[in-house]
Design a protein around this motif. Structure first.
Motif, PDB file in Angstrom:
ATOM      1  N   CYS A  97       0.794  -1.241   0.000  1.00  0.00           N
ATOM      2  CA  CYS A  97       0.000   0.000   0.000  1.00  0.00           C
ATOM      3  C   CYS A  97       0.826   1.291   0.000  1.00  0.00           C
ATOM      4  O   CYS A  97       0.273   2.376   0.160  1.00  0.00           O
ATOM      5  CB  CYS A  97      -0.993   0.040   1.155  1.00  0.00           C
ATOM      6  SG  CYS A  97      -2.066  -1.388   1.225  1.00  0.00           S
ATOM      7  N   VAL A 275      -7.031  -7.053   3.667  1.00  0.00           N
ATOM      8  CA  VAL A 275      -7.725  -6.679   2.434  1.00  0.00           C
ATOM      9  C   VAL A 275      -8.640  -7.850   2.063  1.00  0.00           C
ATOM     10  O   VAL A 275      -8.184  -8.985   1.932  1.00  0.00           O
ATOM     11  CB  VAL A 275      -6.724  -6.361   1.296  1.00  0.00           C
ATOM     12  CG1 VAL A 275      -7.466  -6.001   0.014  1.00  0.00           C
ATOM     13  CG2 VAL A 275      -5.793  -5.225   1.713  1.00  0.00           C
ATOM     14  N   ARG A 285     -16.191  -6.115   2.395  1.00  0.00           N
ATOM     15  CA  ARG A 285     -15.591  -5.454   3.559  1.00  0.00           C
ATOM     16  C   ARG A 285     -16.642  -4.852   4.486  1.00  0.00           C
ATOM     17  O   ARG A 285     -16.564  -5.022   5.711  1.00  0.00           O
ATOM     18  CB  ARG A 285     -14.605  -4.384   3.045  1.00  0.00           C
ATOM     19  CG  ARG A 285     -13.824  -3.620   4.087  1.00  0.00           C
ATOM     20  CD  ARG A 285     -14.396  -2.298   4.511  1.00  0.00           C
ATOM     21  NE  ARG A 285     -14.852  -1.443   3.456  1.00  0.00           N
ATOM     22  CZ  ARG A 285     -14.082  -0.538   2.837  1.00  0.00           C
ATOM     23  NH1 ARG A 285     -12.825  -0.402   3.158  1.00  0.00           N
ATOM     24  NH2 ARG A 285     -14.614   0.240   1.902  1.00  0.00           N
ATOM     25  N   ILE A 328      -7.938  -1.200  -3.172  1.00  0.00           N
ATOM     26  CA  ILE A 328      -7.595  -1.466  -1.758  1.00  0.00           C
ATOM     27  C   ILE A 328      -8.526  -0.680  -0.832  1.00  0.00           C
ATOM     28  O   ILE A 328      -9.060  -1.216   0.147  1.00  0.00           O
ATOM     29  CB  ILE A 328      -6.123  -1.085  -1.457  1.00  0.00           C
ATOM     30  CG1 ILE A 328      -5.158  -1.818  -2.382  1.00  0.00           C
ATOM     31  CG2 ILE A 328      -5.797  -1.301   0.030  1.00  0.00           C
ATOM     32  CD1 ILE A 328      -4.662  -3.151  -1.939  1.00  0.00           C
ATOM     33  N   ARG A 331     -11.665  -2.249   0.007  1.00  0.00           N
ATOM     34  CA  ARG A 331     -11.618  -3.596   0.577  1.00  0.00           C
ATOM     35  C   ARG A 331     -10.823  -3.722   1.869  1.00  0.00           C
ATOM     36  O   ARG A 331     -10.776  -4.786   2.466  1.00  0.00           O
ATOM     37  CB  ARG A 331     -11.050  -4.570  -0.471  1.00  0.00           C
ATOM     38  CG  ARG A 331     -12.047  -4.843  -1.588  1.00  0.00           C
ATOM     39  CD  ARG A 331     -11.422  -5.457  -2.815  1.00  0.00           C
ATOM     40  NE  ARG A 331     -12.429  -5.584  -3.866  1.00  0.00           N
ATOM     41  CZ  ARG A 331     -12.795  -4.601  -4.677  1.00  0.00           C
ATOM     42  NH1 ARG A 331     -12.222  -3.409  -4.574  1.00  0.00           N
ATOM     43  NH2 ARG A 331     -13.739  -4.786  -5.591  1.00  0.00           N
ATOM     44  N   VAL A 332     -10.217  -2.616   2.295  1.00  0.00           N
ATOM     45  CA  VAL A 332      -9.331  -2.718   3.464  1.00  0.00           C
ATOM     46  C   VAL A 332     -10.086  -2.466   4.767  1.00  0.00           C
ATOM     47  O   VAL A 332     -11.040  -1.690   4.823  1.00  0.00           O
ATOM     48  CB  VAL A 332      -8.133  -1.737   3.322  1.00  0.00           C
ATOM     49  CG1 VAL A 332      -8.548  -0.287   3.559  1.00  0.00           C
ATOM     50  CG2 VAL A 332      -7.002  -2.125   4.262  1.00  0.00           C
TER      51      VAL A 332
END
Ligand code: PLP
Length: 356
Positions: A97, A275, A285, A328, A331-332
């Motif tokens: 990241c 993730v 998520r 990301i 989804r993080v």
């Protein structure tokens, strides 16, 4: 919180000196000990990390465009914009990241004056490549090291890379002084300018050379930092155990990915991000976030949204140009992490994620 008695002992002398701010004895001691801990040459304390970053940008005399990342906290982008500069967003690596250094050069124009990457979650950026590019194009490098207090790369303090690096000592960070921050600077001249900047631009009681602001750290805040610094290694060790447990249990789950650590990095275990790929895992998520919340467990979407998608910026920038960051960010999830988080709770969180 540090031991109460220890904090009280540390602030006691203030009732005799009555010197409660303007860089007193405790401030001086914290500045010296934090510089030693961070393995940096020069360190200047600030009232918070944001003003520290803004001071670094302003003092380095940047102009035009600054190449940065949208996968960060609001502070990084705001600090660029409030200094009259144009952020140019570079995409990030899917693995850790941090800024994807291979994409920097395509973004350089004749207006570019600096690169401002972020050591996200305490993951060290590709400093070698970033600094090679900066040197080739004569650009300054300022790192947002807000997450990276105590991180080392190849035996060097992370703050010793680049022209300057900002640390945050906010209460939510791995090391804190309630509110606070610092800039590690590569040159004594820069350190002097930063210290004038944080004190209204004064260079002596009768002389104001530049336009500064007030960003001094008080003695009460410095005392909190000083006491916390004594306990930091224990805290990092506790966090390490928690991260290892999380990693052990979560790596096996299909669709859950854990960011990687660059080779040569000594970590500070500031965050534990995961993730979640909804196709492989089965849920997205936000569903995981809600499930955890329904059990009284509060994870964070950190960072979501991308700063380029903030409503104050989204008309100026297009986040589809940074697809990895966008992927990301959607989804993080950063999981609960603090020194006295007990292993049973960690296991409970892992069980909830495992069982969907
Ligand atoms: C916390 C943070 C800042 C700002 O620091 P403050 O001390 O809260 O002002 C800047 N950048 C990042 C990446 C942060 O996480």
């Amino acid at each position: 919180m540090p031991p109460f008695e220890e904090y009280i002992e540390t602030i006691k002398p203030l009732w005799e000196s009555a010197r409660v701010t303007n860089c007193g004895a405790i401030h001086e001691e914290l500045e010296r000990l934090a510089a030693r801990y961070l393995k940096v040459g020069g360190l200047s304390l600030f009232a918070n990390g944001h003003l520290a970053l803004s001071a670094a940008i302003s003092t380095l005399g940047l102009t035009g465009e600054v190449i940065t990342t949208p996968f960060t906290f609001a502070s990084t982008t705001h600090a660029i914009v409030e200094n009259g500069l144009e952020p140019v967003f570079c995409d990030i690596n899917p693995d850790d990241c941090t800024m994807d250094a291979s994409k920097i050069e395509t973004l350089i124009t004749d207006k570019t004056s600096a690169i401002l990457p972020v050591h996200v979650y305490g993951n060290a950026c590709d400093t070698d490549e970033i600094e090679r590019i900066a040197k080739k194009h004569q650009l300054k490098v300022i790192y947002d090291a807000a997450h990276a207090f105590g991180v080392e790369l190849n035996g060097r303090g992370i703050g010793s890379y680049g022209d300057a690096a900002m640390f945050s000592f906010h209460a939510t960070k791995v090391f804190h002084s309630v509110e606070g921050g610092a800039v590690a600077s590569s040159e004594t001249e820069l350190k002097k300018c930063l210290e004038s900047k944080r004190n209204f631009g004064l260079t002596s009681p009768d002389n104001v050379e530049t336009i500064g602001f007030n960003a001094k750290m008080s003695e009460f805040h410095a005392a909190m930092g000083l006491v916390n610094l004594r306990h930091l290694d224990e805290q990092i060790l506790l966090r390490k155990k928690i991260c290892e447990r999380y990693a052990e249990r979560l790596t096996k789950i299909p669709g859950i990915k854990l960011p990687k650590t660059r080779q040569g990095v000594k970590r500070n275990y500031a965050y534990f991000p995961i993730v979640i790929n909804e196709k492989e895992y089965g849920f997205d998520r936000d569903t995981v976030l809600e499930t955890l919340a329904s059990h009284g467990i509060f994870a964070r979407k950190y960072f979501y949204p991308l700063t380029s998608d903030f409503s104050c910026y989204n008309k100026r920038f297009d986040s589809s140009l940074t697809p990895v960051a966008r992927y990301i960010s959607g989804r993080v999830l950063t999981l609960p992490l603090y020194g006295n988080l007990d292993i049973e709770t960690v296991d409970e969180i892992c069980r909830l994620i495992e069982s969907r």
